[in-house]
Design an enzyme around this catalytic site. Structure first.
Site, short mmCIF file in Angstrom:
data_model
loop_
_atom_site.label_atom_id
_atom_site.label_comp_id
_atom_site.label_asym_id
_atom_site.label_seq_id
_atom_site.Cartn_x
_atom_site.Cartn_y
_atom_site.Cartn_z
N GLY A 9 58.86 40.24 58.69
CA GLY A 9 57.84 40.44 57.66
C GLY A 9 58.14 41.70 56.85
O GLY A 9 57.24 42.44 56.47
N GLY A 12 56.52 42.49 53.09
CA GLY A 12 55.10 42.69 52.85
C GLY A 12 54.77 44.13 52.49
O GLY A 12 55.66 44.96 52.31
N ARG A 37 60.86 34.95 52.78
CA ARG A 37 61.39 34.93 51.42
C ARG A 37 61.87 36.33 51.05
O ARG A 37 61.53 37.29 51.73
CB ARG A 37 60.36 34.43 50.42
CG ARG A 37 59.14 35.32 50.26
CD ARG A 37 58.15 34.70 49.29
NE ARG A 37 57.44 33.58 49.90
CZ ARG A 37 56.33 33.71 50.64
NH1 ARG A 37 55.81 34.90 50.85
NH2 ARG A 37 55.74 32.65 51.17
N ASP A 53 62.15 33.03 59.94
CA ASP A 53 60.76 32.67 60.20
C ASP A 53 60.44 33.10 61.63
O ASP A 53 60.97 32.52 62.58
CB ASP A 53 60.61 31.15 60.01
CG ASP A 53 59.22 30.66 60.35
OD1 ASP A 53 58.39 31.47 60.81
OD2 ASP A 53 58.96 29.45 60.15
N TYR A 143 41.01 36.56 61.88
CA TYR A 143 42.02 37.63 61.91
C TYR A 143 41.71 38.64 63.02
O TYR A 143 42.59 39.00 63.82
CB TYR A 143 42.04 38.31 60.54
CG TYR A 143 42.94 39.50 60.42
CD1 TYR A 143 44.32 39.35 60.40
CD2 TYR A 143 42.42 40.78 60.29
CE1 TYR A 143 45.16 40.45 60.25
CE2 TYR A 143 43.25 41.88 60.14
CZ TYR A 143 44.61 41.71 60.13
OH TYR A 143 45.43 42.80 59.98
N1 SER Z 1 43.62 45.51 55.69
C1 SER Z 1 43.46 44.33 56.49
C2 SER Z 1 42.62 43.33 55.84
O1 SER Z 1 41.85 43.70 54.98
C3 SER Z 1 42.82 44.70 57.79
O2 SER Z 1 43.77 44.92 58.74
O3 SER Z 1 42.67 42.20 56.19
#
Ligand code: SER
Length: 316
Positions: A9, A12, A37, A53, A143
């Site tokens: 990753g 990012g 990518r 991946d 999340y």
């Molecule tokens: N910054 C992240 C989010 O807003 C939180 O870890 O999802």
């Protein structure tokens, strides 16, 4: 080639700057950047890159063998707001990648792992101010659930299998090189781009939504310092609380107006408001300070000045 570091990753928001910082520290060819990518120009030009991946366990193992990887930073994840839209995919991505990397640790194919957690591990029943390291968590987002579960698995693999996995609960991260995507704290980056380009911004959180935040340089320094700390100094093997500053969108807008007096902000809270409301306002990070000497350097004013200056220089 000798021992290398692999970033999963790497393209990012955090991965980009982490890769550049680790290459400064260890040499370009010692740090293998990977993602599904290609990333920004500066990152791609800075050293080796591999399309990879991280959910593909075999491909990951091949890369680890090929590059003689001894340390992995797993920065691939789906963030909070996107994860609410695609819960199954978020769970799969966030958990399978962690299990793939933990297995490599358990089988002693790699020596050390960094895995990021988040303030999203906390939930509506968590004390909101100076949230302690150990407290009620009960995250209410997909999340947050994935990050809390991940923390438990990290602690388990450390205790049960002696895997040296280290983690930080990042607050909202503010940076200019690569924009975040799909997070609830993203407004604190978007606002700078819009302020410079359009002179106005419509914020998706209310004026008074106070959240923990950090400038990227501090987050990278924290990550590297944690990874360099002697293992015996670390008392937390789930994930460390980490704090730098807390502010509301209204305060950030006023800090920007000191540089750009014409800047205007409006508020139109959307579904991300509920996510933000479930998170702490400030964090007690005494364990990180005690165990490995954590201390932030950027406050709201310094962050604002640095962001505006850097984005203007970059041609925004
Ligand atoms: N910054 C992240 C989010 O807003 C939180 O870890 O999802």
């Amino acid at each position: 080639m000798g021992k290398t570091i692999l970033i999963l990753g790497a393209c990012g928001q955090i991965g980009t700057e982490l890769t550049l910082a680790l290459r400064q520290l260890h040499g370009s060819d010692k740090v293998i950047a990977s993602d599904i990518r290609e990333g920004g120009t500066e990152l791609m030009a800075s050293g080796p890159f591999e399309i990879l991946d991280a959910t593909d366990s075999n491909a990951l193992e091949e890369a680890v063998i090929h590059y003689e990887v001894e340390e992995i930073y797993l920065m691939a994840a789906m963030l909070s707001a996107t994860a609410e839209k695609f819960p199954d995919r978020a769970w799969h991505l966030n958990m399978s990648t962690l299990f793939n990397v933990l297995r490599l640790g358990k089988e002693r194919m790699i020596n050390k792992i960094f895995w990021p957690s988040s303030i999203a591990v906390f939930g509506p029943n968590t004390p909101k101010e100076d949230t302690p390291q150990s407290t009620i968590m009960e995250p209410s987002t997909v999340y947050g659930i994935s990050k809390q579960s991940g923390e438990r698995w990290c602690a388990y693999y450390h205790k049960k299998y002696g895997v040296d996995v280290r983690s930080l609960r990042y607050p909202g991260l503010i940076s200019w090189k690569t924009e975040p995507g799909g997070g609830t704290t993203d407004y604190a980056v978007e606002i700078f781009h819009k302020a410079l380009k359009e002179g106005q911004y419509t914020c998706f959180l209310t004026e008074g939504t106070r959240l923990p935040m950090m400038y990227m340089d501090d987050a990278i320094r924290a990550t590297i310092n944690l990874m360099q700390a002697p293992a015996e100094a670390l008392s937390v093997r789930s994930s460390y609380n980490l704090h730098a500053m807390s502010f509301e969108p209204g305060q950030l807008a006023r800090a920007i107006q000191k540089h750009l007096p014409e800047f205007e902000i409006r508020y139109a809270p959307d579904e991300r408001q509920a996510i933000a409301d479930s998170w702490p306002s400030s964090i007690d990070d005494r364990e990180a300070r005690q165990d490995w000497g954590w201390a932030p350097q950027f406050n709201l004013e310094e962050t604002t000045a640095t962001m505006l200056e850097a984005l203007q220089r970059a041609g925004n």
